[in-house]
Design a protein around this motif. Structure first.
Motif, PDB file in Angstrom:
ATOM      1  N   LEU A 295       0.837  -1.204   0.000  1.00  0.00           N
ATOM      2  CA  LEU A 295       0.000   0.000   0.000  1.00  0.00           C
ATOM      3  C   LEU A 295       0.871   1.252   0.000  1.00  0.00           C
ATOM      4  O   LEU A 295       0.586   2.228  -0.712  1.00  0.00           O
ATOM      5  N   HIS A 296       1.928   1.220   0.794  1.00  0.00           N
ATOM      6  CA  HIS A 296       2.858   2.348   0.808  1.00  0.00           C
ATOM      7  C   HIS A 296       3.392   2.598  -0.601  1.00  0.00           C
ATOM      8  O   HIS A 296       3.409   3.733  -1.089  1.00  0.00           O
ATOM      9  N   GLY A 297       3.793   1.527  -1.279  1.00  0.00           N
ATOM     10  CA  GLY A 297       4.335   1.664  -2.626  1.00  0.00           C
ATOM     11  C   GLY A 297       3.326   2.181  -3.635  1.00  0.00           C
ATOM     12  O   GLY A 297       3.693   2.773  -4.658  1.00  0.00           O
ATOM     13  N   MET A 298       2.037   2.002  -3.363  1.00  0.00           N
ATOM     14  CA  MET A 298       0.979   2.418  -4.298  1.00  0.00           C
ATOM     15  C   MET A 298       0.533   3.851  -4.083  1.00  0.00           C
ATOM     16  O   MET A 298      -0.359   4.325  -4.811  1.00  0.00           O
ATOM     17  N   THR A 299       1.076   4.510  -3.100  1.00  0.00           N
ATOM     18  CA  THR A 299       0.563   5.840  -2.760  1.00  0.00           C
ATOM     19  C   THR A 299       1.646   6.908  -2.720  1.00  0.00           C
ATOM     20  O   THR A 299       1.327   8.083  -2.533  1.00  0.00           O
ATOM     21  N   GLN A 300       2.891   6.518  -2.895  1.00  0.00           N
ATOM     22  CA  GLN A 300       3.959   7.492  -2.733  1.00  0.00           C
ATOM     23  C   GLN A 300       4.398   8.035  -4.093  1.00  0.00           C
ATOM     24  O   GLN A 300       4.384   7.333  -5.090  1.00  0.00           O
TER      25      GLN A 300
END
Lengths: 314, 314
Positions: A295-300
């Motif tokens: 999720l972190h990778g999909m939002t940064q």
């Protein structure tokens, strides 16, 4: 570090385009407790009937949930809900609700439950929420959920309950309905004027947004190709969110609240991948952390300045 | 570095709960061009009537938009749209559409417009989109928008047009309708199977999501307390998105596409703060970059590992 939740402990019969189940273990306090159990010790408070047996207790106990304050009422029947979803999984169509032992519920909290550091008042009658809030004076962070029924029939009680918690967690349509304000940012501010320092707007597949006095933060729903049953997603979100907060050492500052939003999003996404508690009850922390990092990778994104070479006259 | 867009150049009469305007400058190519003008040189292609005068041209030219390929048809009337929004600003209620000169539109592109590096085929009949696509063989990145009308009445044409572009930019409901797939992640994959390497799902106030073969990225809508007129928001999004891509030196890789999503989100947010082109036409790049950095601040979180101390048996 301990987390108490008051809410329904129930059986759910659910039909979706992807299958159906009869009398699954469900209820707001159950979905919440299972999600939060990956982070902290959880104590659900609520009544069940004689139909609630060892198999149901075992699902909770296998996850380390403390079941001492689940009150088994002799001769009673557990709360029961039957619902159906069409392809728009954001909308639940209720077909039957039987309150059972919940109709006469008077919250009784053990000393351990009263000593909670974090408290969640799941969606129940707001006067009951206030009773439980009063029994847990030491909670350093408390939150509540509610629904359209209480906004329509017990608005003053609900506003009084809201004034006594730190955080309100509602669907965005409910935040608009509660405040009569169609603009969500204004509506969230109006809720905070009653007392809470934070408002979480749940947005179904679109994710969730966090409003505080100084800031705004939002996460998309975790993208899934297979969504089978959305029942309990909001409570699993709250369980991941408050479970993480209870596990956190130190101030519940903005960066901590944001990570908690991430864990809430992740637990909600696991919840909807299977019927009822099937997926969350069998999870492990490694799967949760892996999805959190995805999720972190999909939002940064990188905030580099715009490249040179533009011809804009501005 | 140059960007060509084909689409409507129009007058809009709009009524929202926050006011109304008669015969404002509007149209997909206009909203797109103004938004993109902060990043690159834009060349809108489309017909207007004799009612389109110096005042309208001046709005575009003040922003450095190249108006040579706006074709003024003698004796003709410009495209006209009248619409109304209620408090749910996500839904436009069309009250009148007059195609005017657009009914007989045959795209004519100057050499400069044909030499575009980036091409946007705004929402027009898909066969016209294909004609323009064929006239711009050198475009290294092309994208199209469409609508329910063409999905229903010209589906095969639309799929052929989609096969010839790099990126599809549609509302999420349109992506579902086009593919007959209720799950958005599956629907986006189905669109990519026709050829495009990227699909952007516009989600109204919930923001936008980017699907590519290997990744998913999503941004929330920029939170605003005052939204007055959503007309043109999608085209302003596309203008910010493709304008930034055209200004970018080097590969249009994932990190570049993500920043472009940020600029699209920012331009759409300015668009809806006032009626028609009022807000975007008067913007400057500093305001855009400031909001871009605010958006960055509203979406980032730290992926720290969970703190120690959890008691989960997992």
């Amino acid at each position: 570090m301990s987390l108490t939740v008051v809410g329904s402990i129930a059986f759910d019969s659910v039909h979706t385009p992807f299958g159906e189940r009869e009398r699954m273990l469900g209820g707001t306090a159950v979905h919440f407790s299972l999600a939060a159990s990956f982070f902290t010790e959880v104590r659900p408070v609520g009544p069940v009937g004689e139909d609630f047996g060892p198999a149901e207790f075992e699902v909770l106990e296998r996850r380390g949930v403390a079941t001492d304050d689940i009150e088994r009422v002799p001769g009673g029947q557990s709360f029961f809900w039957r619902g159906r979803y069409e392809y728009d999984l954001n909308v639940a169509h209720t077909e039957d609700t039987q309150l059972g032992v919940f109709a006469d519920f008077e919250p009784k909290l053990s000393e351990e439950s009263r000593a909670a550091d974090v408290l969640f008042l799941a969606n129940i009658q707001p006067d009951l929420q206030r009773q439980v809030r009063a029994l847990c004076p030491e909670a350093s962070f408390s939150a509540l959920d509610s629904m359209n029924l209480w906004i329509e029939t017990a608005r003053d009680s609900l506003l009084a309950a809201i004034a006594e918690v730190d955080c309100v967690i509602l669907n965005d349509a409910e935040i608009r309905q509660l405040t009569g304000e169609p603009n969500l940012a204004r509506a969230a501010r109006a809720v905070m004027e009653h007392g809470p320092r934070a408002v979480v707007a749940k947005r179904g597949e679109y994710g969730a947004a966090l409003f505080t006095e100084e800031s705004f933060f939002a996460l998309p729903g975790f993208p899934l190709e297979d969504v089978r049953d959305p029942t309990g997603a909001g409570d699993s979100f709250a369980g991941g969110f408050l479970g993480y907060l209870d596990s956190h050492e130190g101030d519940l500052d903005e960066s901590c609240l944001r990570r908690a939003m991430g864990y809430g999003t992740v637990l909600a996404s696991f919840n909807v991948e299977a019927f009822g508690t099937e997926r969350v009850a069998g999870l492990n922390r490694e799967e949760i952390d892996e999805r959190f990092h995805q999720l972190h990778g999909m939002t940064q994104f990188e905030p580099l300045p715009a490249p040179s070479g533009r011809v804009s006259p501005a």
